[in-house]
Design an enzyme around this catalytic site. Structure first.
Site, short mmCIF file in Angstrom:
data_model
loop_
_atom_site.label_atom_id
_atom_site.label_comp_id
_atom_site.label_asym_id
_atom_site.label_seq_id
_atom_site.Cartn_x
_atom_site.Cartn_y
_atom_site.Cartn_z
N LYS A 11 24.76 63.41 -23.53
CA LYS A 11 26.16 63.80 -23.31
C LYS A 11 26.44 64.13 -21.83
CE LYS A 11 26.88 65.60 -28.03
NZ LYS A 11 27.32 66.78 -28.83
N TYR A 51 34.22 60.59 -33.35
CA TYR A 51 34.24 61.94 -33.93
C TYR A 51 35.37 62.12 -34.95
CZ TYR A 51 30.62 63.77 -30.81
OH TYR A 51 29.42 64.04 -30.18
N ASN A 114 26.22 70.51 -25.56
CA ASN A 114 24.86 70.67 -26.09
C ASN A 114 23.98 69.44 -25.87
OD1 ASN A 114 26.07 69.06 -27.98
ND2 ASN A 114 25.73 70.43 -29.71
N HIS A 117 23.59 64.00 -28.84
CA HIS A 117 24.08 63.72 -30.20
C HIS A 117 23.00 62.93 -30.93
CE1 HIS A 117 26.29 62.00 -33.59
NE2 HIS A 117 25.70 60.88 -33.28
N GLU A 128 27.25 54.05 -36.44
CA GLU A 128 27.37 54.49 -35.04
C GLU A 128 26.75 53.46 -34.10
OE1 GLU A 128 25.75 58.49 -35.05
OE2 GLU A 128 27.39 59.23 -36.29
P1 RTP Z 1 26.08 65.91 -32.98
O1 RTP Z 1 26.99 65.36 -34.05
O2 RTP Z 1 26.70 65.89 -31.61
O3 RTP Z 1 24.70 65.33 -33.01
O4 RTP Z 1 25.85 67.45 -33.26
P2 RTP Z 1 25.67 68.18 -34.62
O5 RTP Z 1 25.56 67.23 -35.77
O6 RTP Z 1 24.56 69.15 -34.40
O7 RTP Z 1 27.03 68.97 -34.70
P3 RTP Z 1 28.41 68.60 -35.46
O8 RTP Z 1 28.68 69.70 -36.43
O9 RTP Z 1 28.38 67.19 -35.97
O10 RTP Z 1 29.46 68.73 -34.27
C1 RTP Z 1 29.63 67.65 -33.37
C2 RTP Z 1 29.72 68.20 -31.97
O11 RTP Z 1 30.91 68.93 -31.82
C3 RTP Z 1 30.71 69.97 -30.87
N1 RTP Z 1 31.00 71.25 -31.49
N2 RTP Z 1 31.69 72.18 -30.88
N3 RTP Z 1 33.03 74.56 -30.23
C4 RTP Z 1 32.44 74.46 -31.41
O12 RTP Z 1 32.44 75.34 -32.22
C5 RTP Z 1 31.76 73.22 -31.72
N4 RTP Z 1 31.12 72.93 -32.84
C6 RTP Z 1 30.65 71.69 -32.70
C7 RTP Z 1 29.26 69.90 -30.42
O13 RTP Z 1 29.18 69.14 -29.23
C8 RTP Z 1 28.60 69.17 -31.58
O14 RTP Z 1 27.40 68.57 -31.16
MG MG Z 2 26.97 65.65 -36.14
#
Ligand code: RTP
Ligand code: MG
Length: 140
Positions: A11, A51, A114, A117, A128
């Site tokens: 990212k 997203y 973070n 992804h 994807e």
């Molecule tokens: P990713 O999809 O990026 O691999 O991450 P993940 O599964 O661990 O997290 P996900 O719940 O799918 O959320 C996608 C991305 O959204 C951003 N996020 N921001 N500000 C917030 O509370 C928040 N929560 C999620 C993060 O960049 C997350 O990786």
């Molecule tokens: Mg995710």
């Protein structure tokens, strides 16, 4: 165990800090092979499509803005149980909760910025990968 492919993004917070190689070293050490990789500037439309599942979440606008703020590196990773292996080495979404040795523990700045992804299922990985790569860009 099955050889799988997963989709990965390094990212903007990580590309800005020149961490592509450091993160790739962690992936490769975990047994993941980079079989497709390119640096791109994601468009707003690409980020919104990617997203879409989060479109109703309060952080959606911020997330799209972040993902289009600087180049990203999109990747196809291959290995045994690659989807789970990659999620494990990425660490928890919130770096405060990420385990030692994971990419997010080491490098993530916040829950939003973070660093990486990773696909959350083999089915989503295929979708994807297809959004960002054509077949001849992946060489296993
Ligand atoms: P990713 O999809 O990026 O691999 O991450 P993940 O599964 O661990 O997290 P996900 O719940 O799918 O959320 C996608 C991305 O959204 C951003 N996020 N921001 N500000 C917030 O509370 C928040 N929560 C999620 C993060 O960049 C997350 O990786
Ligand atoms: Mg995710």
């Amino acid at each position: 165990m099955a050889i799988q492919r997963t989709f990965s993004i390094i990212k903007p917070d990580a590309t800005n800090r020149n961490l592509t190689g450091a993160i790739n070293a962690i992936f490769e050490k975990a047994g993941l092979r980079i079989v497709g990789q390119k640096r791109i500037q994601m468009t707003q439309a690409q980020a919104e499509t990617f997203y879409a599942v989060h479109s109703e979440r309060p952080f959606f606008g911020e997330l799209v803005e972040f993902m289009t703020s600087a180049p990203v590196v999109v990747q196809v990773l291959e290995g045994e149980n690659a989807v789970l292996a990659h999620r494990e080495v990425m660490g928890a979404t919130n770096p405060a909760e990420a385990a030692e040795g994971t990419v997010r523990k080491e490098y993530a700045l916040s829950i939003g910025e973070n660093s990486v992804h990773g696909s959350d299922s083999e089915e989503n990985a295929a979708l994807e990968i297809a959004q960002f790569f054509s077949g001849n860009e992946i060489v296993g």
